[in-house]
Design a protein around this motif. Structure first.
Motif, PDB file in Angstrom:
ATOM      1  N   THR A  50       0.711  -1.556   0.207  1.00  0.00           N
ATOM      2  CA  THR A  50      -0.084  -0.447  -0.382  1.00  0.00           C
ATOM      3  C   THR A  50       1.041   0.964  -0.343  1.00  0.00           C
ATOM      4  N   HIS A  51       1.713   0.928   0.388  1.00  0.00           N
ATOM      5  CA  HIS A  51       3.240   2.388   0.359  1.00  0.00           C
ATOM      6  C   HIS A  51       4.305   1.629   0.801  1.00  0.00           C
ATOM      7  N   THR A  52       5.928   2.735   0.368  1.00  0.00           N
ATOM      8  CA  THR A  52       7.163   1.652   0.498  1.00  0.00           C
ATOM      9  C   THR A  52       7.878   3.460   0.780  1.00  0.00           C
ATOM     10  N   GLY A  53       8.825   2.630   1.664  1.00  0.00           N
ATOM     11  CA  GLY A  53       9.280   4.418   2.172  1.00  0.00           C
ATOM     12  C   GLY A  53       9.767   4.455   3.344  1.00  0.00           C
ATOM     13  N   LYS A  54      10.310   5.182   4.029  1.00  0.00           N
ATOM     14  CA  LYS A  54      10.085   4.896   5.341  1.00  0.00           C
ATOM     15  C   LYS A  54       9.412   6.200   6.078  1.00  0.00           C
ATOM     16  N   VAL A  55       8.611   5.833   7.325  1.00  0.00           N
ATOM     17  CA  VAL A  55       7.273   6.340   8.279  1.00  0.00           C
ATOM     18  C   VAL A  55       8.353   8.251   8.320  1.00  0.00           C
ATOM     19  N   GLY A  56       7.899   9.026   8.416  1.00  0.00           N
ATOM     20  CA  GLY A  56       8.797  10.646   8.969  1.00  0.00           C
ATOM     21  C   GLY A  56       9.121  11.093   8.106  1.00  0.00           C
ATOM     22  N   ALA A  57       9.348  10.625   6.261  1.00  0.00           N
ATOM     23  CA  ALA A  57       9.613  10.908   5.029  1.00  0.00           C
ATOM     24  C   ALA A  57       8.553  10.774   4.236  1.00  0.00           C
ATOM     25  N   GLU A  58       8.883   9.417   3.545  1.00  0.00           N
ATOM     26  CA  GLU A  58       8.303   9.185   2.678  1.00  0.00           C
ATOM     27  C   GLU A  58       6.959   8.733   2.519  1.00  0.00           C
ATOM     28  N   VAL A  59       7.019   8.001   4.105  1.00  0.00           N
ATOM     29  CA  VAL A  59       5.242   7.542   4.472  1.00  0.00           C
ATOM     30  C   VAL A  59       4.377   8.581   6.019  1.00  0.00           C
ATOM     31  N   SER A  60       3.539   8.686   5.826  1.00  0.00           N
ATOM     32  CA  SER A  60       3.880   9.847   6.339  1.00  0.00           C
ATOM     33  C   SER A  60       2.859   9.210   8.603  1.00  0.00           C
ATOM     34  N   VAL A 135      12.481   0.446  12.633  1.00  0.00           N
ATOM     35  CA  VAL A 135      13.781  -0.357  12.481  1.00  0.00           C
ATOM     36  C   VAL A 135      14.511   0.302  10.935  1.00  0.00           C
ATOM     37  N   ALA A 136      15.516   0.123  10.592  1.00  0.00           N
ATOM     38  CA  ALA A 136      16.112   0.952   9.416  1.00  0.00           C
ATOM     39  C   ALA A 136      15.866   0.740   8.192  1.00  0.00           C
ATOM     40  N   GLU A 137      15.042  -1.115   8.112  1.00  0.00           N
ATOM     41  CA  GLU A 137      14.073  -0.988   6.711  1.00  0.00           C
ATOM     42  C   GLU A 137      13.374  -2.486   7.366  1.00  0.00           C
ATOM     43  N   LEU A 138      13.244  -2.627   6.440  1.00  0.00           N
ATOM     44  CA  LEU A 138      11.664  -3.822   5.879  1.00  0.00           C
ATOM     45  C   LEU A 138      11.735  -4.665   4.775  1.00  0.00           C
ATOM     46  N   PRO A 139      11.841  -5.481   4.225  1.00  0.00           N
ATOM     47  CA  PRO A 139      11.408  -6.368   3.476  1.00  0.00           C
ATOM     48  C   PRO A 139      10.602  -5.648   2.184  1.00  0.00           C
ATOM     49  N   LEU A 140      10.806  -5.584   1.273  1.00  0.00           N
ATOM     50  CA  LEU A 140       9.988  -4.615   0.096  1.00  0.00           C
ATOM     51  C   LEU A 140       9.837  -3.435   0.142  1.00  0.00           C
ATOM     52  N   GLY A 141      10.600  -2.628   0.628  1.00  0.00           N
ATOM     53  CA  GLY A 141      10.067  -1.287   1.228  1.00  0.00           C
ATOM     54  C   GLY A 141       9.259  -0.621   1.965  1.00  0.00           C
ATOM     55  N   ALA A 142       8.701  -1.925   2.431  1.00  0.00           N
ATOM     56  CA  ALA A 142       7.448  -1.613   3.183  1.00  0.00           C
ATOM     57  C   ALA A 142       7.340  -0.793   4.627  1.00  0.00           C
TER      58      ALA A 142
END
Length: 153
Positions: A50-60, A135-142
């Motif tokens: 549904t979304h990709t990226g990091k929360v607080g940057a690309e994802v609200s 965490v720094a990263e999650l699978p598939l950019g989740a």
């Protein structure tokens, strides 16, 4: 007597999605005695995040909270595929991972998306212990990943 959790989902206007296909060497859920453990579930809808990226940057944080709700629904689908949703006796624990931008500290609010959803579906049976981890990263950019531990009949 088993609860009719599937009927409750329908009352909320929801249905269980197909079980998300594992992206590596694991199964969606495993039962040990009266406990079912799900693998981490991503916010996939029809096989797409549904979304990709990091929360607080690309994802609200608001979008990430909704994504956590979607991931929890996917976890329920994994449980349903193994033992049947209506056999859930209690939600024991929720573990949520949030791919976090530097300085983002709102992980508990994001994972509330999963926790509040489980409360809507299961009422007091949905009260659970929880961890919300950045965490720094999650699978598939989740942006989020959610796993459940439930007691079943």
């Amino acid at each position: 007597m088993a609860q009719q959790w599937s009927a409750r989902l329908a009352e909320l206007g929801l249905s269980l999605p197909p079980i998300a296909k594992p992206v590596a060497a694991y199964v969606p859920a495993v039962r040990s005695g009266d406990i079912v453990y799900t693998s981490g579930q991503l916010p996939l809808v029809d096989g797409t995040l549904t979304h990709t990226g990091k929360v607080g940057a690309e994802v609200s944080p608001e979008d990430a909270k909704q994504a956590a709700r979607t991931a929890a629904l996917n976890a329920l689908a994994a449980i349903d595929g193994l033992v049947g949703l209506d056999n859930i006796a209690s939600i024991v624990k929720v573990v949520g991972f949030v791919a976090s931008a530097e300085g983002f500290t709102g992980q508990p609010g994001v994972i509330n998306g999963a926790s509040e959803f489980l409360g809507e579906v299961f009422g007091t049976v949905g009260a659970h212990a929880r961890s919300a981890v950045g965490v720094a990263e999650l699978p598939l950019g989740a942006p989020v990943e959610v796993e459940l531990i439930v007691e079943v009949r």
